[in-house]
Design a protein around this motif. Structure first.
Motif, mmCIF file in Angstrom:
data_model
loop_
_atom_site.group_PDB
_atom_site.id
_atom_site.type_symbol
_atom_site.label_atom_id
_atom_site.label_comp_id
_atom_site.label_asym_id
_atom_site.label_seq_id
_atom_site.Cartn_x
_atom_site.Cartn_y
_atom_site.Cartn_z
ATOM 1 N N GLN A 38 -35.479 -26.666 30.477
ATOM 2 C CA GLN A 38 -36.730 -27.022 31.154
ATOM 3 C C GLN A 38 -37.500 -28.124 30.441
ATOM 4 O O GLN A 38 -38.176 -28.920 31.078
ATOM 5 N N THR A 39 -37.426 -28.159 29.119
ATOM 6 C CA THR A 39 -38.212 -29.121 28.351
ATOM 7 C C THR A 39 -37.449 -30.429 28.109
ATOM 8 O O THR A 39 -37.990 -31.509 28.311
ATOM 9 N N LEU A 40 -36.209 -30.306 27.676
ATOM 10 C CA LEU A 40 -35.443 -31.497 27.318
ATOM 11 C C LEU A 40 -34.534 -31.979 28.443
ATOM 12 O O LEU A 40 -34.024 -33.085 28.388
ATOM 13 N N GLY A 41 -34.299 -31.118 29.404
ATOM 14 C CA GLY A 41 -33.505 -31.526 30.561
ATOM 15 C C GLY A 41 -32.097 -30.959 30.550
ATOM 16 O O GLY A 41 -31.611 -30.452 29.543
ATOM 17 N N GLU A 42 -31.458 -31.093 31.697
ATOM 18 C CA GLU A 42 -30.126 -30.510 31.848
ATOM 19 C C GLU A 42 -29.079 -31.241 31.016
ATOM 20 O O GLU A 42 -28.081 -30.649 30.615
ATOM 21 N N GLY A 43 -29.308 -32.527 30.709
ATOM 22 C CA GLY A 43 -28.375 -33.257 29.844
ATOM 23 C C GLY A 43 -28.354 -32.676 28.446
ATOM 24 O O GLY A 43 -27.288 -32.498 27.844
ATOM 25 N N ALA A 44 -29.537 -32.366 27.902
ATOM 26 C CA ALA A 44 -29.615 -31.765 26.569
ATOM 27 C C ALA A 44 -28.999 -30.369 26.573
ATOM 28 O O ALA A 44 -28.298 -29.986 25.627
ATOM 29 N N PHE A 45 -29.225 -29.631 27.655
ATOM 30 C CA PHE A 45 -28.647 -28.292 27.765
ATOM 31 C C PHE A 45 -27.116 -28.372 27.795
ATOM 32 O O PHE A 45 -26.427 -27.596 27.121
ATOM 33 N N ALA A 46 -26.594 -29.337 28.531
ATOM 34 C CA ALA A 46 -25.138 -29.524 28.589
ATOM 35 C C ALA A 46 -24.594 -29.952 27.228
ATOM 36 O O ALA A 46 -23.542 -29.472 26.799
ATOM 37 N N ALA A 47 -25.296 -30.839 26.534
ATOM 38 C CA ALA A 47 -24.846 -31.311 25.220
ATOM 39 C C ALA A 47 -24.809 -30.170 24.206
ATOM 40 O O ALA A 47 -23.866 -30.065 23.408
ATOM 41 N N GLY A 119 -15.424 -32.497 25.366
ATOM 42 C CA GLY A 119 -15.709 -32.891 26.740
ATOM 43 C C GLY A 119 -16.956 -33.722 26.947
ATOM 44 O O GLY A 119 -17.342 -33.965 28.084
ATOM 45 N N ALA A 120 -17.607 -34.176 25.873
ATOM 46 C CA ALA A 120 -18.821 -34.981 26.028
ATOM 47 C C ALA A 120 -18.456 -36.369 26.558
ATOM 48 O O ALA A 120 -17.573 -37.029 26.018
ATOM 49 N N ASP A 121 -19.134 -36.777 27.602
ATOM 50 C CA ASP A 121 -18.941 -38.136 28.111
ATOM 51 C C ASP A 121 -19.984 -39.041 27.457
ATOM 52 O O ASP A 121 -20.738 -38.624 26.579
ATOM 53 N N ASP A 122 -20.026 -40.294 27.871
ATOM 54 C CA ASP A 122 -20.956 -41.245 27.248
ATOM 55 C C ASP A 122 -22.418 -40.847 27.418
ATOM 56 O O ASP A 122 -23.257 -41.170 26.582
ATOM 57 N N VAL A 123 -22.742 -40.138 28.481
ATOM 58 C CA VAL A 123 -24.119 -39.726 28.738
ATOM 59 C C VAL A 123 -24.547 -38.628 27.758
ATOM 60 O O VAL A 123 -25.661 -38.632 27.237
#
Length: 173
Positions: A38-47, A119-123
């Motif tokens: 919720q705070t850092l976003g779904e990208g941070a959660f995925a990372a 599995g981390a992509d460039d994003v």
């Protein structure tokens, strides 16, 4: 306590605080996931979730050593050989620290290829690498917690172990 208490009563006295500790850690993980998402976003959660298996390997090695050392420590305490118990405890804490420094070094210096392998992509790569490196730097201190938790329980301080677990999880929220 372990030598004199009836097995069923002993099981309840030891298992219930352990279950409560695990419940507190689970609640912490859920709240952490909500906060990151919720705070850092779904990208941070995925990372974070990409890096988490590597973090768990580091923690599981510490737990492996801590649980494994608990057996000879328990045997020594049962024989009232406190010197041998203390020596085994000291050696296991040193081994946990060294294993964590080794794993932390690998995770820190190989964070990018490890994150890509997971599995981390460039994003997601930059965030996963930063998270993995932060955990790698804190790992040697954090993994000692696993040893202490095991040793408190085998020494009969089951409720103290539970209290420390709950306090640590609540304090980091």
């Amino acid at each position: 306590m372990y030598a004199t208490m009836a097995p069923w009563r002993l099981f309840m006295k030891v298992a219930l605080p352990g279950m409560i500790s695990m419940f507190a850690m689970s609640i912490y993980s859920i709240i952490e996931g909500i906060f990151i998402g919720q705070t850092l976003g779904e990208g941070a959660f995925a990372a974070v979730n990409i890096a988490m298996p590597l973090v768990m390997i580091n923690f599981s090695l510490a737990d492996l050593i801590g649980v494994g050392a608990s057996v000879p420590i328990s045997i020594a305490l049962g024989r009232k050989d406190h010197g041998e118990a203390n020596n085994t405890f000291t050696c296991s804490v040193i081994l946990i620290f060294l294993a964590s420094v080794l794993m932390g070094g690998i995770m820190f210096f190989a964070a990018e290829p490890l994150s890509r392998m997971m599995g981390a992509d460039d994003v997601l790569l930059d965030t996963a690498v930063r998270y993995l490196r932060t955990v790698a730097l804190c790992g040697p201190l954090a993994t000692i917690f696993f040893a202490m938790d095991n040793y408190l329980r085998i020494s009969g301080f089951v409720k103290t172990s539970m209290g420390i677990n709950i306090f640590c999880n609540a304090a980091t929220i």
